[in-house]
Design a protein around this motif. Sequence first.
Motif: not given
Length: 252
Positions: A102-114, A200-214
């Motif tokens: 599966s394709a893997a993704y990493l996001t962070f909440y920065e400056d009020g945006e995901i 449509l046709g795609t499902v995703c599952v995600a869990v939290p991660v942290y970079r320091g307090n981010t």
Amino acid sequence: MGAPDGPTLISSVQRAFRLLEAVSEHENGAPAKQLARETGLPLATAYHLLRTLVHDGYVRKLDDGGFVLGDRLKSLHTAGGAQTLLSRVRPTLNALRDELSSAAYLTFYEDGEIRVAEIVDSPRTPRVDLWVGFEDAGHATALGKTVLRELDEGARREYLSRHHLTDLTPRTVTSVPELLRRIESPPLAPAVTDLEEYALGTVCVAVPVYRGNTVGSLGVSLPVERRDRLQEIRARLLPIASRITRSLSLTI
């Protein structure tokens, strides 16, 4: 004529970098004459290069005539640090992609945006077609909803007040109360899912991660036909997310 023995070097670029190095050694700034002397450059050349560096934001000229490093260079340093952090977790993302197909993704909440920090895919495991940017689709993605779930109530409501819950598919939740209800008590907590809400046709599952307090999120996408594997994938994501959080926290 024969081929040169070494690579072609641009002398003006080398001189500019020498000037930047000299500027960095003077916390309170140094005048052009001193910088020219320290770098061995003709004064006129130093002036021309400094003028260009000031124009582009890499150097700043003080009121007393001295030169210090500019904000543009500082932002490059910050971005370089972020790239270094990502390079340390990229092998883990590659292994996750290969293990779960599966394709893997990493996001962070920065400056009020995901914001998406990294996507690891392959021809065999293509990424979701990002036809709507994640900054405008946090309510419809597992990655975005995971971040919203980790935010405190005030930050979450502030985010939702700035983002319209756009109807992306017939399954997208467009009611704030319903979205909050689902975020607060997802069936696979702390994992959050997207069941064809973004595409449509795609499902995703995600869990939290942290970079320091981010806060951020780690997730994978897969065809809807593999929906029955979400529980299994959740179990695999959780320890990997903990490993990524430790790696990022140890290197900030």
